[in-house]
Design an enzyme around this catalytic site. Structure first.
Site, mmCIF file in Angstrom:
data_model
loop_
_atom_site.group_PDB
_atom_site.id
_atom_site.type_symbol
_atom_site.label_atom_id
_atom_site.label_comp_id
_atom_site.label_asym_id
_atom_site.label_seq_id
_atom_site.Cartn_x
_atom_site.Cartn_y
_atom_site.Cartn_z
ATOM 1 N N ASN A 40 48.209 41.409 45.734
ATOM 2 C CA ASN A 40 47.049 40.875 46.461
ATOM 3 C C ASN A 40 46.700 39.466 45.963
ATOM 4 O OD1 ASN A 40 44.813 41.521 48.285
ATOM 5 N ND2 ASN A 40 43.477 41.500 46.484
ATOM 6 N N HIS A 99 39.455 35.186 52.320
ATOM 7 C CA HIS A 99 38.086 34.661 52.190
ATOM 8 C C HIS A 99 38.075 33.328 52.949
ATOM 9 C CE1 HIS A 99 36.707 37.708 49.445
ATOM 10 N NE2 HIS A 99 37.799 37.551 48.730
ATOM 11 N N ASP A 157 36.138 37.774 54.768
ATOM 12 C CA ASP A 157 34.762 37.359 55.057
ATOM 13 C C ASP A 157 34.794 35.882 55.438
ATOM 14 O OD1 ASP A 157 35.024 36.205 52.520
ATOM 15 O OD2 ASP A 157 33.560 37.512 51.558
HETATM 16 O O1 G3I Z 1 24.819 42.890 38.157
HETATM 17 C C1 G3I Z 1 24.920 41.886 37.145
HETATM 18 C C2 G3I Z 1 23.542 41.420 36.737
HETATM 19 O O2 G3I Z 1 22.852 42.488 36.159
HETATM 20 C C3 G3I Z 1 23.671 40.239 35.765
HETATM 21 O O3 G3I Z 1 22.390 39.767 35.469
HETATM 22 C C4 G3I Z 1 24.497 39.144 36.421
HETATM 23 C C5 G3I Z 1 24.686 37.918 35.523
HETATM 24 O O4 G3I Z 1 25.755 38.041 34.636
HETATM 25 O O5 G3I Z 1 25.763 39.662 36.744
HETATM 26 C C6 G3I Z 1 25.732 40.707 37.673
HETATM 27 O O6 G3I Z 1 27.003 41.188 37.918
HETATM 28 C C7 G3I Z 1 27.920 40.334 38.587
HETATM 29 C C8 G3I Z 1 28.341 40.968 39.891
HETATM 30 O O7 G3I Z 1 29.341 40.251 40.497
HETATM 31 C C9 G3I Z 1 27.175 41.108 40.873
HETATM 32 O O8 G3I Z 1 26.672 39.931 41.254
HETATM 33 C C10 G3I Z 1 29.123 40.175 37.714
HETATM 34 O O9 G3I Z 1 28.753 39.515 36.540
HETATM 35 C C11 G3I Z 1 30.150 39.383 38.479
HETATM 36 O O10 G3I Z 1 31.315 39.213 37.689
HETATM 37 C C12 G3I Z 1 30.511 40.156 39.735
HETATM 38 O O11 G3I Z 1 31.396 39.451 40.509
HETATM 39 C C13 G3I Z 1 32.343 40.199 41.278
HETATM 40 C C14 G3I Z 1 33.658 39.488 41.072
HETATM 41 O O12 G3I Z 1 34.645 39.999 41.940
HETATM 42 C C15 G3I Z 1 34.159 39.651 39.645
HETATM 43 O O13 G3I Z 1 34.475 40.992 39.413
HETATM 44 C C16 G3I Z 1 31.921 40.183 42.733
HETATM 45 O O14 G3I Z 1 30.793 41.007 42.917
HETATM 46 C C17 G3I Z 1 33.069 40.684 43.607
HETATM 47 O O15 G3I Z 1 32.744 40.547 44.960
HETATM 48 C C18 G3I Z 1 34.302 39.847 43.296
HETATM 49 O O16 G3I Z 1 35.374 40.333 44.084
HETATM 50 C C19 G3I Z 1 36.580 39.533 44.050
HETATM 51 C C20 G3I Z 1 37.768 40.458 44.101
HETATM 52 O O17 G3I Z 1 37.683 41.422 43.086
HETATM 53 C C21 G3I Z 1 39.069 39.657 43.970
HETATM 54 N N1 G3I Z 1 39.136 38.620 44.981
HETATM 55 C C22 G3I Z 1 37.968 37.744 45.072
HETATM 56 C C23 G3I Z 1 36.715 38.597 45.262
HETATM 57 C C24 G3I Z 1 35.510 37.744 45.517
HETATM 58 O O18 G3I Z 1 35.270 36.928 44.437
#
Ligand code: G3I
Length: 404
Positions: free
Chosen positions: A242, A282, A315
């Site tokens: 992916n 994306h 998206d």
């Molecule tokens: O919920 C916590 C919050 O409590 C905290 O205060 C804040 C600040 O650190 O972080 C919040 O969590 C974050 C979460 O997103 C929700 O916003 C994580 O740190 C952050 O790392 C997380 O990001 C996710 C990201 O992957 C990393 O895992 C995204 O939700 C998610 O949509 C994104 O998904 C990725 C796919 O896995 C791979 N391809 C790209 C895609 C979009 O970026």
């Protein structure tokens, strides 16, 4: 690499990727709208764009109530979305929309090694399957397929990884992780993103491989090893490589497409159990120089290798569009429409998954916000769960798709 560091890296990588996309070539509506913005006006009058937009655009007309999962099924396609455990488990209306529209469910977080606060690998010895188990339970309750994302991703490594994993023990860690996680869900997972985002041209590796701890500790065969381990653990699951940045007609994406093709060919020639390419998708409504021919040719090359293709994280960011909601919704819908039309022409495309379902919950507000502070509208349902033009666009794309 600490959780904070990897998050920062994620943000930097992401912004770089998205920023280079703004090449100022737009669809008819977008061209007019954005052209004016770049001439110095902040906002277009709604009527201006409406007049220029196609009044007969298909996505404006509601195609009837049939769900997206059913429309996809009619063509032997699968439609679904990636959803967060915390949101799905707390928001009843959202859960209803997800169960109504989706034929496949992907945990946006729960199967990554670590995304604070849902950490699958809290310590080097332990696993916490709470979030993923709940998501699987939800999927089965509503007769949805379930998809795993992701077993190997440099950006989801837990805090303890940096001081624990090294070239001596990396193979054991990879093996233990893949065996434990994949076996737990054996027979219940439609497909696994075995390796995610392993290509980064700017890292300078001759084959375009990203410099990750796995590459450093295990060499380039870590990718093949991960596929073999996953296949051993669940021989029936569809195994996917992916990646993002494969969609546009810009030098960066062209280089990435070539590196991905090279990687896929190498894996296939070595008999690795890889079954599909996941194209994240994306998209950027404010800067798509989407070239149907280029994209079509790329899909054909992948299909010719005998691989399936899955659209895995679709998206459409409206970060750079004018503020007017109807203008944004039209341009976003047209972006979905133009993209899916080409993608679904290719019979090897089996699945379309959006990264979220409702504008109420999208990672883009956090990672790619608008400068005017308005919330983004990149998905299919509005914040009240109502179907948008983007929903119509996807529904019509499924209706028009050739049967598989
Ligand atoms: O919920 C916590 C919050 O409590 C905290 O205060 C804040 C600040 O650190 O972080 C919040 O969590 C974050 C979460 O997103 C929700 O916003 C994580 O740190 C952050 O790392 C997380 O990001 C996710 C990201 O992957 C990393 O895992 C995204 O939700 C998610 O949509 C994104 O998904 C990725 C796919 O896995 C791979 N391809 C790209 C895609 C979009 O970026």
């Amino acid at each position: 690499m600490s959780q904070k560091m990897s998050q920062k890296m994620f943000q930097n990588n992401f912004s770089r990727n998205m920023l280079t996309r703004r090449k100022f070539l737009y669809s008819l509506g977008a061209l007019t709208a954005m052209g004016t913005v770049f001439l110095g006006k902040d906002e277009l009058k709604r009527q201006q764009v409406l007049a220029l937009d196609d009044p007969n655009a298909e996505y404006i007309k509601y195609p009837g109530d049939t769900s997206l999962k059913q429309r996809a099924r009619n063509k032997n396609l699968i439609f679904g979305a990636a959803i967060r455990y915390d949101q799905l488990s707390k928001d009843k209306e959202y859960a209803q929309s997800v169960s109504k529209e989706c034929g496949i469910l992907v945990p946006e977080w729960g199967l990554k090694w670590s995304v604070y606060p849902y950490i699958l690998r809290p310590t080097p010895e332990t696993f916490d399957f709470t979030a993923a188990d709940w998501m699987l339970y939800f999927a089965r309750m509503y007769h949805m397929k379930f998809r795993g994302h992701t077993l190997v991703w440099h950006l989801s490594l837990p805090d303890w990884f940096e001081n624990t994993v090294n070239s001596q023990n990396a193979r054991t860690f990879l093996e233990q992780h893949i065996k434990t996680v994949v076996r737990r869900y054996k027979g219940r997972v439609h497909s696994w993103d075995v390796v995610n985002e392993a290509i980064e041209i700017t890292d300078g590796h001759p084959d375009g491989l990203r410099k990750t701890p796995w590459l450093e500790f295990l060499g380039e065969d870590y990718i093949e090893l991960a596929f073999r381990l996953a296949h051993e653990a669940d021989p029936k699951a569809i195994l996917v490589y992916n990646d993002y940045g494969l969609e546009y007609d810009i030098a960066e994406d062209e280089a990435k497409r070539n590196a991905v093709l090279k990687l896929l060919k190498r894996l296939k020639s070595r008999g690795a159990p890889i079954h599909a390419l996941g194209i994240q998708s994306h998209l950027d409504a404010g800067g798509t120089n989407f070239n149907p021919k280029k994209f079509r040719d790329f899909l054909a090359e992948v299909a010719d290798m005998g691989l399936d293709i899955m659209i895995t994280e679709l998206d459409v960011a409206d970060t750079d569009l004018p503020k007017d909601i109807e203008i944004r919704d039209r341009i976003v819908a047209k972006t979905y429409s133009d993209y899916l039309k080409v993608a679904l022409e290719q019979p090897a495309v089996t699945t379309v998954i959006t990264w979220g379902l409702s504008d109420k919950y999208t990672w883009l507000n956090e990672f790619y916000p608008r400068s005017d502070g308005a919330l983004l509208r990149p998905l299919l349902l509005d914040r009240n769960g109502q179907r948008k033009f983007a929903w119509n666009a996807i529904a019509r794309a499924f209706d028009a798709a050739p049967s598989r």
